[in-house]
Write a protein that holds these residues in place. Sequence first.
Motif, PDB file in Angstrom:
ATOM      1  N   LEU A  41       0.838  -1.199   0.000  1.00 29.28           N
ATOM      2  CA  LEU A  41       0.000   0.000   0.000  1.00 29.28           C
ATOM      3  C   LEU A  41       0.874   1.251   0.000  1.00 29.28           C
ATOM      4  CD1 LEU A  41      -2.896   0.970   0.071  1.00 29.28           C
ATOM      5  CD2 LEU A  41      -2.875   0.703   2.553  1.00 29.28           C
ATOM      6  N   ASP A  42       0.899   1.926  -1.144  1.00 32.24           N
ATOM      7  CA  ASP A  42       1.725   3.122  -1.304  1.00 32.24           C
ATOM      8  C   ASP A  42       1.078   4.317  -0.605  1.00 32.24           C
ATOM      9  OD1 ASP A  42       3.723   4.892  -2.392  1.00 32.24           O
ATOM     10  OD2 ASP A  42       2.217   5.522  -3.863  1.00 32.24           O
ATOM     11  N   ASP A  43       1.903   5.100   0.086  1.00 33.97           N
ATOM     12  CA  ASP A  43       1.397   6.282   0.782  1.00 33.97           C
ATOM     13  C   ASP A  43       1.920   7.568   0.133  1.00 33.97           C
ATOM     14  OD1 ASP A  43      -0.141   7.525   2.797  1.00 33.97           O
ATOM     15  OD2 ASP A  43       1.641   7.822   4.040  1.00 33.97           O
ATOM     16  N   GLY A  44       1.834   7.599  -1.201  1.00 35.39           N
ATOM     17  CA  GLY A  44       2.237   8.807  -1.919  1.00 35.39           C
ATOM     18  C   GLY A  44       3.737   8.940  -2.106  1.00 35.39           C
ATOM     19  N   SER A  45       4.414   7.822  -2.344  1.00 32.41           N
ATOM     20  CA  SER A  45       5.867   7.854  -2.514  1.00 32.41           C
ATOM     21  C   SER A  45       6.271   8.730  -3.694  1.00 32.41           C
ATOM     22  CB  SER A  45       6.411   6.430  -2.726  1.00 32.41           C
ATOM     23  OG  SER A  45       6.177   5.628  -1.593  1.00 32.41           O
ATOM     24  N   THR A  46       7.443   9.362  -3.552  1.00 29.36           N
ATOM     25  CA  THR A  46       7.987  10.179  -4.636  1.00 29.36           C
ATOM     26  C   THR A  46       9.268   9.592  -5.208  1.00 29.36           C
ATOM     27  OG1 THR A  46       9.172  11.566  -3.016  1.00 29.36           O
ATOM     28  CG2 THR A  46       6.968  12.296  -3.712  1.00 29.36           C
ATOM     29  N   ASP A  47       9.673   8.427  -4.712  1.00 28.61           N
ATOM     30  CA  ASP A  47      10.846   7.744  -5.263  1.00 28.61           C
ATOM     31  C   ASP A  47      10.370   6.577  -6.132  1.00 28.61           C
ATOM     32  OD1 ASP A  47       9.958   5.889  -3.448  1.00 28.61           O
ATOM     33  OD2 ASP A  47      11.830   5.728  -2.322  1.00 28.61           O
ATOM     34  N   ARG A  48      11.169   5.527  -6.288  1.00 29.30           N
ATOM     35  CA  ARG A  48      10.826   4.410  -7.162  1.00 29.30           C
ATOM     36  C   ARG A  48      10.075   3.288  -6.436  1.00 29.30           C
ATOM     37  NH1 ARG A  48      14.955   1.470  -8.827  1.00 29.30           N
ATOM     38  NH2 ARG A  48      13.842   0.679 -10.661  1.00 29.30           N
ATOM     39  N   SER A  49       9.638   3.530  -5.217  1.00 27.12           N
ATOM     40  CA  SER A  49       8.986   2.475  -4.435  1.00 27.12           C
ATOM     41  C   SER A  49       7.796   1.861  -5.157  1.00 27.12           C
ATOM     42  CB  SER A  49       8.516   3.028  -3.079  1.00 27.12           C
ATOM     43  OG  SER A  49       9.581   3.501  -2.314  1.00 27.12           O
ATOM     44  N   LEU A  50       6.921   2.695  -5.676  1.00 30.46           N
ATOM     45  CA  LEU A  50       5.720   2.188  -6.333  1.00 30.46           C
ATOM     46  C   LEU A  50       6.081   1.391  -7.579  1.00 30.46           C
ATOM     47  CD1 LEU A  50       2.667   1.989  -6.501  1.00 30.46           C
ATOM     48  CD2 LEU A  50       2.632   4.226  -7.634  1.00 30.46           C
ATOM     49  N   GLU A  51       7.052   1.859  -8.336  1.00 27.87           N
ATOM     50  CA  GLU A  51       7.512   1.130  -9.527  1.00 27.87           C
ATOM     51  C   GLU A  51       8.027  -0.251  -9.138  1.00 27.87           C
ATOM     52  OE1 GLU A  51      11.232   1.313 -12.723  1.00 27.87           O
ATOM     53  OE2 GLU A  51      10.712   3.084 -11.541  1.00 27.87           O
ATOM     54  N   LEU A  52       8.787  -0.316  -8.057  1.00 27.46           N
ATOM     55  CA  LEU A  52       9.325  -1.601  -7.595  1.00 27.46           C
ATOM     56  C   LEU A  52       8.195  -2.527  -7.155  1.00 27.46           C
ATOM     57  CD1 LEU A  52      12.429  -0.365  -5.552  1.00 27.46           C
ATOM     58  CD2 LEU A  52      12.423  -1.394  -7.835  1.00 27.46           C
ATOM     59  N   ALA A  53       7.238  -1.980  -6.438  1.00 28.07           N
ATOM     60  CA  ALA A  53       6.109  -2.801  -5.974  1.00 28.07           C
ATOM     61  C   ALA A  53       5.334  -3.376  -7.153  1.00 28.07           C
ATOM     62  CB  ALA A  53       5.192  -1.964  -5.085  1.00 28.07           C
ATOM     63  N   ARG A  54       5.098  -2.545  -8.153  1.00 28.94           N
ATOM     64  CA  ARG A  54       4.328  -2.985  -9.316  1.00 28.94           C
ATOM     65  C   ARG A  54       5.109  -3.932 -10.219  1.00 28.94           C
ATOM     66  NH1 ARG A  54       1.555   2.915 -10.705  1.00 28.94           N
ATOM     67  NH2 ARG A  54      -0.355   2.587  -9.470  1.00 28.94           N
ATOM     68  N   SER A  55       6.407  -4.053 -10.001  1.00 26.64           N
ATOM     69  CA  SER A  55       7.216  -4.936 -10.845  1.00 26.64           C
ATOM     70  C   SER A  55       7.101  -6.400 -10.435  1.00 26.64           C
ATOM     71  CB  SER A  55       8.682  -4.516 -10.773  1.00 26.64           C
ATOM     72  OG  SER A  55       9.272  -4.860  -9.520  1.00 26.64           O
ATOM     73  N   ILE A  56       6.502  -6.673  -9.269  1.00 25.07           N
ATOM     74  CA  ILE A  56       6.439  -8.041  -8.748  1.00 25.07           C
ATOM     75  C   ILE A  56       5.349  -8.833  -9.467  1.00 25.07           C
ATOM     76  CG2 ILE A  56       6.062  -9.448  -6.685  1.00 25.07           C
ATOM     77  CD1 ILE A  56       7.009  -6.977  -5.072  1.00 25.07           C
ATOM     78  N   ARG A  57       5.723  -9.979  -9.995  1.00 22.64           N
ATOM     79  CA  ARG A  57       4.794 -10.818 -10.765  1.00 22.64           C
ATOM     80  C   ARG A  57       4.378 -12.029  -9.944  1.00 22.64           C
ATOM     81  NH1 ARG A  57       8.178 -12.321 -15.916  1.00 22.64           N
ATOM     82  NH2 ARG A  57       9.733 -12.587 -14.265  1.00 22.64           N
ATOM     83  N   ASP A  58       3.311 -11.894  -9.204  1.00 26.03           N
ATOM     84  CA  ASP A  58       2.780 -13.004  -8.423  1.00 26.03           C
ATOM     85  C   ASP A  58       1.330 -12.675  -8.115  1.00 26.03           C
ATOM     86  OD1 ASP A  58       2.068 -14.593  -5.935  1.00 26.03           O
ATOM     87  OD2 ASP A  58       4.078 -15.385  -6.336  1.00 26.03           O
ATOM     88  N   SER A  59       0.438 -13.623  -8.372  1.00 18.81           N
ATOM     89  CA  SER A  59      -0.999 -13.373  -8.223  1.00 18.81           C
ATOM     90  C   SER A  59      -1.393 -13.111  -6.774  1.00 18.81           C
ATOM     91  CB  SER A  59      -1.796 -14.567  -8.768  1.00 18.81           C
ATOM     92  OG  SER A  59      -1.465 -15.756  -8.056  1.00 18.81           O
ATOM     93  N   ARG A  60      -0.517 -13.465  -5.843  1.00 19.07           N
ATOM     94  CA  ARG A  60      -0.826 -13.236  -4.423  1.00 19.07           C
ATOM     95  C   ARG A  60      -0.519 -11.811  -3.981  1.00 19.07           C
ATOM     96  NH1 ARG A  60       2.875 -17.849  -1.993  1.00 19.07           N
ATOM     97  NH2 ARG A  60       4.210 -16.902  -3.597  1.00 19.07           N
ATOM     98  N   VAL A  61       0.138 -11.033  -4.828  1.00 16.20           N
ATOM     99  CA  VAL A  61       0.569  -9.675  -4.473  1.00 16.20           C
ATOM    100  C   VAL A  61      -0.371  -8.656  -5.091  1.00 16.20           C
ATOM    101  CG1 VAL A  61       2.439  -7.997  -4.592  1.00 16.20           C
ATOM    102  CG2 VAL A  61       2.969 -10.444  -4.330  1.00 16.20           C
TER     103      VAL A  61
END
Length: 301
Positions: A41-61
């Motif tokens: 759960l992103d809280d308005g990050s301004t770095d690459r955190s959200l990009e890294l989170a969205r890069s994960i390929r797993d149906s459980r995420v």
Amino acid sequence: MKSLLPEVTIGIPFYNAELTLLDAVKSVFAQSHQNWELILLDDGSTDRSLELARSIRDSRVRVYSDGRNCRLAARLNQIAELASSDYIARMDADDLISPKRIERQLEVLIARPEIDLVSTGICSLTGNDEPIGVRGVPDSHVISARALLLGSSGIVHASLLGKRDWFLRNRYREDIRTGQDANLWVRAFAKNDLLVGFIEDPLYYYREDGNVVSKKLINAYGEVMRTIVRDSGSSFSLADKSYSYILTFLKIFVVRVLNVFGSLTILRDRRSGAFLGSKDKEKLIEEIQYIKNIDLPTFLD
């Protein structure tokens, strides 16, 4: 028993955690109990955190982002609303968890249906992920009213695993910027709804650096004092409330004095917990290295 353990939702709120987020996620993938869903759960990050989170390929995420910075309390309430499991575990985006953490906590919660939450011990880490100490309360620990008012319940907030229903009926105050956990424990206790089990073993790896600073400590103690006045209610005796208020005020004074003399390391060393023997330290280092060597399924090169 492993096959009988239920699914758990693991929630990680994050804000500008690009340096540590994937390691935190690796420790989820390293769990011995694999029946989980992970909410990032992103809280308005301004770095690459959200990009890294969205890069994960797993149906459980599952990754959520609304572009706003609502702070921790609001995001923790949101995780309880989004979870599809009956059990919720949380952790911070700059920490790690032992591969046995979820399994051990679920076993305690299932074996003791009268409790709603399970907390674990902590292994303190340096910024270089070196274990420097452990701390935790015995499995038999019982929470006292005075300890709650002092913010010393023994509950390790980030290590909690509990019933989703509990988190839905006991929501964090979103107007509090620090000490949301201590405030919640007091409010839940006041309505006789704080039943917690404990695991003394250090199943949560906590990065201490940057957390023992005067401003954070003073703000946290100030919130403890406001909680005593505003939220403790008639379930706590006047003697306990008075004692806790005065002692917390004195703690603020001590922090200010130590800060003037550049001696806050005394508090940091105290928080780090019991000294680690060479064998215990070696075992923890091996576990941390195992976690960090996990290969995540991502779109990244």
